[in-house]
Write a protein that holds these residues in place. Sequence first.
Motif, PDB file in Angstrom:
ATOM      1  N   SER A 165       1.097  -1.163   0.551  1.00 51.43           N
ATOM      2  CA  SER A 165      -0.194   0.223   0.050  1.00 51.43           C
ATOM      3  C   SER A 165       0.624   1.425  -0.129  1.00 51.43           C
ATOM      4  O   SER A 165       2.296   1.178   0.887  1.00 51.43           O
ATOM      5  CB  SER A 165      -0.848   0.137   1.166  1.00 51.43           C
ATOM      6  N   GLY A 166       0.271   2.652  -0.802  1.00 50.54           N
ATOM      7  CA  GLY A 166       0.995   3.357  -0.695  1.00 50.54           C
ATOM      8  C   GLY A 166       0.988   4.012   1.353  1.00 50.54           C
ATOM      9  O   GLY A 166       0.206   3.315   2.114  1.00 50.54           O
ATOM     10  N   THR A 167       1.637   5.283   1.477  1.00 54.98           N
ATOM     11  CA  THR A 167       1.784   5.264   3.342  1.00 54.98           C
ATOM     12  C   THR A 167       0.915   7.199   3.592  1.00 54.98           C
ATOM     13  O   THR A 167       1.185   8.024   2.004  1.00 54.98           O
ATOM     14  CB  THR A 167       3.325   5.441   3.608  1.00 54.98           C
ATOM     15  N   THR A 168      -0.303   7.159   4.025  1.00 56.26           N
ATOM     16  CA  THR A 168      -1.007   8.035   4.708  1.00 56.26           C
ATOM     17  C   THR A 168      -0.015   9.576   5.512  1.00 56.26           C
ATOM     18  O   THR A 168       1.018   8.599   5.589  1.00 56.26           O
ATOM     19  CB  THR A 168      -2.071   7.899   4.876  1.00 56.26           C
ATOM     20  N   PRO A 169       0.466  10.482   5.328  1.00 56.95           N
ATOM     21  CA  PRO A 169       0.753  10.684   6.515  1.00 56.95           C
ATOM     22  C   PRO A 169       0.211  10.034   7.882  1.00 56.95           C
ATOM     23  O   PRO A 169      -0.613   9.465   7.937  1.00 56.95           O
ATOM     24  CB  PRO A 169       0.670  12.619   6.538  1.00 56.95           C
ATOM     25  N   GLU A 170       0.698  10.670   9.352  1.00 55.94           N
ATOM     26  CA  GLU A 170       0.682  10.277  10.516  1.00 55.94           C
ATOM     27  C   GLU A 170      -0.971  10.605  10.719  1.00 55.94           C
ATOM     28  O   GLU A 170      -1.293   9.234  11.535  1.00 55.94           O
ATOM     29  CB  GLU A 170       1.533  10.537  11.592  1.00 55.94           C
ATOM     30  N   LYS A 171      -1.580  11.590  10.515  1.00 57.03           N
ATOM     31  CA  LYS A 171      -2.984  11.786  10.591  1.00 57.03           C
ATOM     32  C   LYS A 171      -4.144  11.935   9.470  1.00 57.03           C
ATOM     33  O   LYS A 171      -5.120  12.135   9.515  1.00 57.03           O
ATOM     34  CB  LYS A 171      -2.535  13.551  10.647  1.00 57.03           C
ATOM     35  N   GLY A 172      -3.112  10.346   8.367  1.00 61.01           N
ATOM     36  CA  GLY A 172      -4.316   9.875   7.560  1.00 61.01           C
ATOM     37  C   GLY A 172      -4.520  11.062   6.557  1.00 61.01           C
ATOM     38  O   GLY A 172      -4.054  12.108   6.557  1.00 61.01           O
ATOM     39  N   ILE A 173      -5.606  11.001   5.955  1.00 60.26           N
ATOM     40  CA  ILE A 173      -5.588  11.231   4.927  1.00 60.26           C
ATOM     41  C   ILE A 173      -7.516  11.672   4.674  1.00 60.26           C
ATOM     42  O   ILE A 173      -8.120  10.380   5.202  1.00 60.26           O
ATOM     43  CB  ILE A 173      -5.799  11.256   3.333  1.00 60.26           C
ATOM     44  N   GLU A 174      -8.268  12.553   4.820  1.00 57.99           N
ATOM     45  CA  GLU A 174      -9.551  12.578   4.098  1.00 57.99           C
ATOM     46  C   GLU A 174     -10.403  12.456   3.345  1.00 57.99           C
ATOM     47  O   GLU A 174      -9.730  13.028   2.363  1.00 57.99           O
ATOM     48  CB  GLU A 174     -10.517  13.357   4.739  1.00 57.99           C
ATOM     49  N   GLY A 175     -11.517  12.170   2.846  1.00 53.74           N
ATOM     50  CA  GLY A 175     -12.090  12.318   1.380  1.00 53.74           C
ATOM     51  C   GLY A 175     -13.599  11.615   0.930  1.00 53.74           C
ATOM     52  O   GLY A 175     -13.261  11.286   1.920  1.00 53.74           O
ATOM     53  N   ASP A 176     -13.686  11.867   0.094  1.00 50.64           N
ATOM     54  CA  ASP A 176     -14.875  11.773  -0.618  1.00 50.64           C
ATOM     55  C   ASP A 176     -15.127  11.108  -1.103  1.00 50.64           C
ATOM     56  O   ASP A 176     -14.061  10.121  -2.011  1.00 50.64           O
ATOM     57  CB  ASP A 176     -16.283  12.959  -1.432  1.00 50.64           C
ATOM     58  N   VAL A 177     -15.623   9.331  -1.118  1.00 52.95           N
ATOM     59  CA  VAL A 177     -16.156   8.134  -1.241  1.00 52.95           C
ATOM     60  C   VAL A 177     -16.969   7.936  -3.017  1.00 52.95           C
ATOM     61  O   VAL A 177     -17.800   8.428  -2.656  1.00 52.95           O
ATOM     62  CB  VAL A 177     -16.797   7.264  -0.712  1.00 52.95           C
ATOM     63  N   VAL A 178     -16.296   7.198  -3.802  1.00 48.60           N
ATOM     64  CA  VAL A 178     -16.833   6.907  -5.512  1.00 48.60           C
ATOM     65  C   VAL A 178     -17.267   5.325  -4.547  1.00 48.60           C
ATOM     66  O   VAL A 178     -16.193   4.946  -5.103  1.00 48.60           O
ATOM     67  CB  VAL A 178     -16.027   7.341  -6.377  1.00 48.60           C
ATOM     68  N   TYR A 179     -18.354   5.051  -5.302  1.00 46.39           N
ATOM     69  CA  TYR A 179     -18.674   3.581  -5.149  1.00 46.39           C
ATOM     70  C   TYR A 179     -18.120   3.008  -6.059  1.00 46.39           C
ATOM     71  O   TYR A 179     -19.434   3.295  -6.770  1.00 46.39           O
ATOM     72  CB  TYR A 179     -19.897   3.722  -4.097  1.00 46.39           C
ATOM     73  N   PHE A 180     -18.208   1.995  -6.249  1.00 40.83           N
ATOM     74  CA  PHE A 180     -17.648   1.024  -7.243  1.00 40.83           C
ATOM     75  C   PHE A 180     -18.383  -0.453  -6.918  1.00 40.83           C
ATOM     76  O   PHE A 180     -17.663  -1.018  -6.353  1.00 40.83           O
ATOM     77  CB  PHE A 180     -16.164   0.900  -8.095  1.00 40.83           C
ATOM     78  N   PRO A 181     -19.340  -1.154  -7.754  1.00 39.94           N
ATOM     79  CA  PRO A 181     -20.172  -2.664  -6.857  1.00 39.94           C
ATOM     80  C   PRO A 181     -19.157  -3.389  -7.328  1.00 39.94           C
ATOM     81  O   PRO A 181     -19.076  -4.603  -7.064  1.00 39.94           O
ATOM     82  CB  PRO A 181     -21.936  -2.120  -7.756  1.00 39.94           C
ATOM     83  N   THR A 182     -18.179  -3.091  -8.976  1.00 35.27           N
ATOM     84  CA  THR A 182     -17.550  -4.046  -9.627  1.00 35.27           C
ATOM     85  C   THR A 182     -16.400  -3.418 -10.339  1.00 35.27           C
ATOM     86  O   THR A 182     -15.738  -2.788  -9.943  1.00 35.27           O
ATOM     87  CB  THR A 182     -18.308  -5.064 -10.647  1.00 35.27           C
ATOM     88  N   LEU A 183     -15.038  -4.707 -10.027  1.00 35.29           N
ATOM     89  CA  LEU A 183     -13.868  -3.784 -10.278  1.00 35.29           C
ATOM     90  C   LEU A 183     -13.994  -3.497 -11.867  1.00 35.29           C
ATOM     91  O   LEU A 183     -13.508  -2.596 -12.583  1.00 35.29           O
ATOM     92  CB  LEU A 183     -12.636  -5.074 -10.937  1.00 35.29           C
ATOM     93  N   ASP A 184     -15.330  -3.709 -12.725  1.00 35.69           N
ATOM     94  CA  ASP A 184     -15.382  -3.768 -14.095  1.00 35.69           C
ATOM     95  C   ASP A 184     -16.119  -2.129 -14.353  1.00 35.69           C
ATOM     96  O   ASP A 184     -15.670  -1.386 -14.753  1.00 35.69           O
ATOM     97  CB  ASP A 184     -16.169  -4.659 -14.745  1.00 35.69           C
TER      98      ASP A 184
END
Lengths: 442, 442
Positions: free
Chosen positions: A104-123
């Motif tokens: 995995s990539g590394t977040t800062p110690e305090k983490g990141i925040e973001g809005d989520v985009v939901y994908f039901p499948t990998l396709d």
Amino acid sequence: MRNHARALALIATLSVSTAYAQDPKGDVAWDLLAGLTSEVGPRMPGSEAEARARVWAEARLKALGFSKVAVEPFRIRGYVRGRDEANLLAPIPFKLAITALGYSGTTPEKGIEGDVVYFPTLDALKAAPAGSLSGKIAFIDHAMKRNQDGSGYGPYGQVRRAGPAIASGKGAIGVVIRSIGTDSHRNPHTGGTTFPDGVKPIPAGAVSNPDADLIARIARSGKAIRLSLTLTGKTTDNLPSGNVIGDLPGRDPSLPPILLGCHLDSWDLGTGAIDDAAGCAIITAAALKAQEGGAPLRTIRVLWAGSEELGGFGGKAYAEKHSEPHALAMESDFGAARVWRVQFNMADKALSDRIAAALSPMGIVRGSGKADGGTDVEPVIEKQKLSVVDLNQDGTHYFDLHHTPDDTLDKVDPAELAQNVAAWAEVLKVVANEAGPIAAAP
Amino acid sequence: MRNHARALALIATLSVSTAYAQDPKGDVAWDLLAGLTSEVGPRMPGSEAEARARVWAEARLKALGFSKVAVEPFRIRGYVRGRDEANLLAPIPFKLAITALGYSGTTPEKGIEGDVVYFPTLDALKAAPAGSLSGKIAFIDHAMKRNQDGSGYGPYGQVRRAGPAIASGKGAIGVVIRSIGTDSHRNPHTGGTTFPDGVKPIPAGAVSNPDADLIARIARSGKAIRLSLTLTGKTTDNLPSGNVIGDLPGRDPSLPPILLGCHLDSWDLGTGAIDDAAGCAIITAAALKAQEGGAPLRTIRVLWAGSEELGGFGGKAYAEKHSEPHALAMESDFGAARVWRVQFNMADKALSDRIAAALSPMGIVRGSGKADGGTDVEPVIEKQKLSVVDLNQDGTHYFDLHHTPDDTLDKVDPAELAQNVAAWAEVLKVVANEAGPIAAAP
């Protein structure tokens, strides 16, 4: 024969003296399994714990009467876990059960925040427009179901293996997947991911299935989802790892050995009981059990490979170092549930018929697929075009536990473990006493 | 009748419009359960989330046609969870799956360390000499087993309720218990403990059963065990909590109501699906279902109590505030598995016979024990000497999930939930139409 007698004497001794033995009868496989999970614990590729496991393995194999026991070191690119945390921030606050994926990539110690985009499948993720995930966290769902032969892991596992890099390519700042697993417990399934050259590694984690269910319900409701993500682990180059090998010499040292593979390393969330202490316990106990009627013609070698979990490093190192000929390879790396099927890659039909006949009274059926061994022996199989026997374990529940904190000793049924040892020993008694060449199917 | 018609109309509307509905038929109980666990989430006593749950509950009860819906506030001594961490330091490093117990003492941010003294039972701890635990961390094991009526929770639960104070009295600096639970997953079971006046609260946590198995194996091997323990949560006075109540008015308002209890709060590790969103869903859906043939004679009141988990605060507050007479009390707070038995505390044998006869076609047997309701209705039962009907749910698997991160929506079987609603409605149709007094057994 001296080795054989010594091995049998040591089996009796060890089974009584081992601190963690639970089976009152004394049982080599259970002792190895309980010992590795309790005296060493989790054994992450490249870690100090994996190094302790090698020391432990070397001592155990010697004590069990194996000869030419050796630790064969190599270096790997590893992943050193940090702090793994994620919280739903909207529409409700909720602490998620998450694990970072390997590499995995590394977040800062305090983490990141973001809005989520939901994908039901990998396709669905693949179909998202370029750049459409800029500044977002992608969530990738899927519908993996349990099955007996574990064949869902190939296709559904792509969500974990390939999903993060695809999300990164579309601009995502982080990615969370539904665990590649079939249980419904708050235990996430870790595992390695890959970021090909040129693709920026982004923080990538897996949440447990009940957490993914909640995210999916919220997504269906149309409410906006926001997440915080803290995954501080780091990909780290040049970590020490190694294989441990040992032989039970055959009566004819001029014949190429039978190679039995498993892996010594494990993920770090549990104690790696079914993945793959059980495999090492099975092959090792079976190799000893195959000596019971007297040492067979061929040497049996066990390979307890290192760093399988992050890319099969141990199997590659073995194939590179061991150019001497081998007769046949087998591997146990699918838990400890009962063997239900045997498959072959073998030119000599009469020989495979004899093996199938030996297993048939145990209720083990012959499959029509082609045996391929497993990650730890595949490189040497490929290189030397070796014949293979696969003893397929029932995988119905394997992906309930695979790569989770729940991969612990209590999950192994001693009777099923013993059935594995018995089945492997039956195969070994045939193949290790075969004098002629054992060729792969053409 | 107007209320009845409105309620039925709203059932139809809500079951279609609710964002989280999963049951295609539309189902009040499922909608309430899915809504409370998904739209509110965990609801720790005295927390902001519990306050949101009261707002949610008030709106839902009104929307379902209940009248006199009210939030009745009170204040509690709560426990605000902090960071929960524990690591085996010797003989091997291992990150334990731990949770702080409610009202645990607080460690410094950097935690504490100590050598572990292993006690196989609570009695063994009691027998330890005074002062013998000075500077040590006590580990208390036990052998709770699953059973259908959940009766192991009383005796084995003493390890959690009383064990920490006993360890403190003998000088321990911390205490870790085997989770009071019957599963074998890496999910610890939380729950309240108590430190009586004069006993110093010490940090107190529970580890999952597989972790406890490992500690027990090490203890049996004779190796020294050392732990680090970080439990930074704090006992906090004067937190806001409250009950939510609502009535479905009977045809004769002069008759005392039937009181149905559940609790709105939950532990914070999961989303409180079986404990006790399911209970609130069951009693509320059954109260509505009992209106189907026309409103019954008596008012049915639901009590969604607050802060049950930390000492039954809501039930006590209700009994104190509501001195008006009640006819009979019932409670649902044991999950969502099927009702298998009915028990009574009722003077009128003919009435209890009619109830038992109504339940018999559902395969529900009559038990010979005395019904006692549950924590949320016990105070008013005691105060007013109320009659009680208990619908006992199958508890075989209840303590697999109880107070764990695994108490989530996916664990509830919609068919079993519906069976509960149907059984409760059968009882209500009898008792809410009983005109005469419904006295408790003498």
